[in-house]
Design a protein around this motif. Sequence first.
Motif, PDB file in Angstrom:
ATOM      1  N   HIS A 123      55.509  54.538  37.461  1.00  0.00           N
ATOM      2  CA  HIS A 123      55.553  53.545  36.387  1.00  0.00           C
ATOM      3  C   HIS A 123      54.152  53.337  35.828  1.00  0.00           C
ATOM      4  CE1 HIS A 123      56.198  49.596  34.422  1.00  0.00           C
ATOM      5  NE2 HIS A 123      57.446  50.008  34.300  1.00  0.00           N
ATOM      6  N   SER A 124      54.085  52.905  34.561  1.00  0.00           N
ATOM      7  CA  SER A 124      52.775  52.726  33.916  1.00  0.00           C
ATOM      8  C   SER A 124      51.934  51.661  34.607  1.00  0.00           C
ATOM      9  CB  SER A 124      52.977  52.364  32.446  1.00  0.00           C
ATOM     10  OG  SER A 124      53.733  51.161  32.316  1.00  0.00           O
ATOM     11  N   LEU A 125      52.557  50.632  35.161  1.00  0.00           N
ATOM     12  CA  LEU A 125      51.794  49.611  35.875  1.00  0.00           C
ATOM     13  C   LEU A 125      51.161  50.175  37.140  1.00  0.00           C
ATOM     14  CD1 LEU A 125      53.988  46.372  35.623  1.00  0.00           C
ATOM     15  CD2 LEU A 125      51.765  46.790  34.570  1.00  0.00           C
ATOM     16  N   SER A 126      51.810  51.154  37.752  1.00  0.00           N
ATOM     17  CA  SER A 126      51.291  51.743  38.988  1.00  0.00           C
ATOM     18  C   SER A 126      50.241  52.808  38.737  1.00  0.00           C
ATOM     19  CB  SER A 126      52.444  52.355  39.804  1.00  0.00           C
ATOM     20  OG  SER A 126      53.393  51.369  40.157  1.00  0.00           O
ATOM     21  N   THR A 127      50.307  53.468  37.605  1.00  0.00           N
ATOM     22  CA  THR A 127      49.400  54.595  37.357  1.00  0.00           C
ATOM     23  C   THR A 127      48.256  54.260  36.414  1.00  0.00           C
ATOM     24  OG1 THR A 127      50.852  55.369  35.572  1.00  0.00           O
ATOM     25  CG2 THR A 127      51.225  56.267  37.784  1.00  0.00           C
ATOM     26  N   SER A 128      48.447  53.303  35.520  1.00  0.00           N
ATOM     27  CA  SER A 128      47.415  53.015  34.508  1.00  0.00           C
ATOM     28  C   SER A 128      47.123  51.533  34.378  1.00  0.00           C
ATOM     29  CB  SER A 128      47.834  53.592  33.156  1.00  0.00           C
ATOM     30  OG  SER A 128      49.087  53.062  32.752  1.00  0.00           O
ATOM     31  N   GLY A 129      47.371  50.758  35.427  1.00  0.00           N
ATOM     32  CA  GLY A 129      47.007  49.350  35.396  1.00  0.00           C
ATOM     33  C   GLY A 129      45.497  49.175  35.357  1.00  0.00           C
ATOM     34  N   HIS A 130      45.049  48.140  34.656  1.00  0.00           N
ATOM     35  CA  HIS A 130      43.602  47.930  34.492  1.00  0.00           C
ATOM     36  C   HIS A 130      42.991  47.412  35.788  1.00  0.00           C
ATOM     37  CE1 HIS A 130      39.738  46.837  32.867  1.00  0.00           C
ATOM     38  NE2 HIS A 130      39.919  45.574  33.222  1.00  0.00           N
ATOM     39  N   VAL A 131      42.046  48.157  36.319  1.00  0.00           N
ATOM     40  CA  VAL A 131      41.284  47.756  37.501  1.00  0.00           C
ATOM     41  C   VAL A 131      39.801  47.874  37.164  1.00  0.00           C
ATOM     42  CG1 VAL A 131      40.778  48.205  39.931  1.00  0.00           C
ATOM     43  CG2 VAL A 131      43.098  48.547  39.060  1.00  0.00           C
ATOM     44  N   PRO A 132      39.051  46.771  37.138  1.00  0.00           N
ATOM     45  CA  PRO A 132      37.623  46.858  36.799  1.00  0.00           C
ATOM     46  C   PRO A 132      36.842  47.619  37.863  1.00  0.00           C
ATOM     47  CG  PRO A 132      38.169  44.650  37.544  1.00  0.00           C
ATOM     48  CD  PRO A 132      39.461  45.392  37.410  1.00  0.00           C
ATOM     49  N   VAL A 133      35.762  48.253  37.441  1.00  0.00           N
ATOM     50  CA  VAL A 133      34.895  48.997  38.353  1.00  0.00           C
ATOM     51  C   VAL A 133      33.646  48.164  38.596  1.00  0.00           C
ATOM     52  CG1 VAL A 133      33.595  51.115  38.727  1.00  0.00           C
ATOM     53  CG2 VAL A 133      35.793  51.192  37.515  1.00  0.00           C
ATOM     54  N   GLU A 134      33.530  47.610  39.791  1.00  0.00           N
ATOM     55  CA  GLU A 134      32.389  46.780  40.183  1.00  0.00           C
ATOM     56  C   GLU A 134      31.774  47.404  41.427  1.00  0.00           C
ATOM     57  OE1 GLU A 134      31.200  44.168  38.620  1.00  0.00           O
ATOM     58  OE2 GLU A 134      32.750  44.028  37.075  1.00  0.00           O
ATOM     59  N   THR A 135      30.730  48.200  41.246  1.00  0.00           N
ATOM     60  CA  THR A 135      30.158  48.971  42.353  1.00  0.00           C
ATOM     61  C   THR A 135      28.891  48.359  42.927  1.00  0.00           C
ATOM     62  OG1 THR A 135      28.928  50.345  40.778  1.00  0.00           O
ATOM     63  CG2 THR A 135      31.125  51.104  41.434  1.00  0.00           C
ATOM     64  N   LEU A 136      28.535  47.145  42.511  1.00  0.00           N
ATOM     65  CA  LEU A 136      27.371  46.506  43.108  1.00  0.00           C
ATOM     66  C   LEU A 136      27.639  46.158  44.560  1.00  0.00           C
ATOM     67  CD1 LEU A 136      26.122  44.099  40.279  1.00  0.00           C
ATOM     68  CD2 LEU A 136      25.170  46.298  40.951  1.00  0.00           C
ATOM     69  N   ASP A 137      26.568  45.974  45.326  1.00  0.00           N
ATOM     70  CA  ASP A 137      26.713  45.568  46.715  1.00  0.00           C
ATOM     71  C   ASP A 137      27.418  44.215  46.779  1.00  0.00           C
ATOM     72  OD1 ASP A 137      25.629  44.171  49.343  1.00  0.00           O
ATOM     73  OD2 ASP A 137      25.308  46.324  49.585  1.00  0.00           O
ATOM     74  N   PRO A 138      28.358  44.008  47.716  1.00  0.00           N
ATOM     75  CA  PRO A 138      29.065  42.720  47.787  1.00  0.00           C
ATOM     76  C   PRO A 138      28.155  41.512  47.892  1.00  0.00           C
ATOM     77  CG  PRO A 138      30.143  44.345  49.175  1.00  0.00           C
ATOM     78  CD  PRO A 138      28.881  44.977  48.685  1.00  0.00           C
ATOM     79  N   ARG A 139      26.951  41.679  48.426  1.00  0.00           N
ATOM     80  CA  ARG A 139      26.032  40.551  48.531  1.00  0.00           C
ATOM     81  C   ARG A 139      25.576  40.061  47.165  1.00  0.00           C
ATOM     82  NH1 ARG A 139      22.637  43.503  53.230  1.00  0.00           N
ATOM     83  NH2 ARG A 139      23.424  45.246  52.004  1.00  0.00           N
ATOM     84  N   ALA A 140      25.681  40.910  46.145  1.00  0.00           N
ATOM     85  CA  ALA A 140      25.322  40.476  44.800  1.00  0.00           C
ATOM     86  C   ALA A 140      26.293  39.437  44.260  1.00  0.00           C
ATOM     87  CB  ALA A 140      25.278  41.688  43.861  1.00  0.00           C
ATOM     88  N   TYR A 141      27.522  39.389  44.818  1.00  0.00           N
ATOM     89  CA  TYR A 141      28.520  38.414  44.390  1.00  0.00           C
ATOM     90  C   TYR A 141      28.577  37.195  45.308  1.00  0.00           C
ATOM     91  CZ  TYR A 141      30.008  42.572  41.868  1.00  0.00           C
ATOM     92  OH  TYR A 141      30.036  43.695  41.074  1.00  0.00           O
TER      93      TYR A 141
END
Length: 549
Positions: A256-274
Amino acid sequence: MHVNRLTNTPLFLRVCCTLKRPQGKNYHGAATASEYSPEPEYPPILDMSRGALRRRKKEAWHEKVKNLPTVEQKLIELNMPKYHGYWACQIKDDWHKVNGGNFLRYATRTHVTKDFPVEYYGGVKGEADELAQRIQGQVEDLILLHYNEKLKRENGNQIAITENFFYGLHKIVNGALAPTVEHIRESTVDVRPRIQAFWFLGGIEPDRILRKTRKNYPRTKDIENEPVDRPMQSTCTPALCVRGNLSLPEVVPLDHSLSTSGHVPVETLDPRAYGYKFKHSHATTLTGFWPGDSKEHAQVWYHTDACLKRSMNLISDKYLEDYLEQKMIVASFSQALAHASYLGFSCVNELTYPIVQQSVVSDGRKWHFSTYQMNTCALHSERAIENPVNNILWLNDEQFLFEAVEDSGVKGFNVDVLANLVAMYLKKGVTRDDATPYLGPYKCLAHHPASEEYRQEFRDFLCNYVLSGRPRQIRKPEIYLWEKIYKIDFKTRPYEPPRRFFEPHYAQKHPGQRRLDDYSAVYIPKALRKDKKVRTKPRINSEELFKYD
């Protein structure tokens, strides 16, 4: 000794040299026809670079975890590389960060949508509406008991009020459904279960210390900025869980389109930055019960929203929606991953079918319903970004079960909210042909063919040292500040014997390289030995439970 005068050679050497060795045909028979092929077959040409060797080693470990026959053995093997535990990022469903929403979506590869799947409950909606009308009076009495200022039993403890309301509400719904609905009649309840999940998150940028270390080492200088895998440890605190024998069916198929092309942001900073913290902890995965229970599939989860109100008091109401999404992402993903681990999957082996979780979060008056479908649980290495599927969270808008509570009764009761909750109870699970493809025929340690003594020792080691959450009696060695100054930066103690782990000596070993099975074997007193020659117990081993060196 007799010596030949012509050759000046001892006679016994000349005799040995003249002995004829037997021909090869006396050692093996004729070659079979299967040893020959019309075309030459060469072994595969492997990439021998450092990165390729590391990748093949990691894949071999993943395959080893997948082939272990029981859940407990997989949990031990995940902890085997680190004696003192992983330096893991700690995430909790009641810890909210102002800018942590996108990172949690990336860390769990979750697409969030507000379009609640009403068609998923279409087959039970009519029955749910009818039952909600029938039990409306009982629910109103329960609301009056807990939320009327003159009648409620707890004073000021909102969490206790909400939890007790959940217990009473479940009792009413379960009592109305049990006579006619088989999967509810056979269900069981967990009160405040302990839910924890562990996974590796790939694609994270290295921190400053790691980049400096790589840069100063010639063999890793060219991978200074290469992404790394960060261990993640999540915890959620549901108030109630209803579980049964059958797993819920998928909401949407994997294509399904929700399973294959759902929007997922790319946040690759170290978790300590958040704002997230790291600490040493074992890879802990629990879902409120021990492996081997027949009722291992969750039907519905209850969560309180007390942490949301606490966060609103500290910051602002404008972050309420984002904090609610953060809570449900962490809670739903932890519940689904812990459930998947008990089915034989893990953070290094991919799912073969989706896992669905139903949850509600409420304070008794305001209700949010959510449905979560886990399509992928292996998020290590490049799979955190280059993954053909993503997970999905359906979260509806806020709804009110009632408007107010007065002495005359409950005002503005919304029977549709109660019907939505009943529909989650009525949703029947499905039976899968091969629900545990990565487990052996006995699936859990209780049915392992090993002796009872070994099974008990293995279970005690897993529960008391790995999954208990208690710190080790001897903490992980560290470099103290005075050692950094006087021994590393300025070598001012030349006559002190080198005994610490960072000083070169014959038994030098870094604490981070110590494995879980790297400990001195336990001594057996002479009076307790079954075999007088065996003085120590075997050490733990993920494949054979215990093994002698």
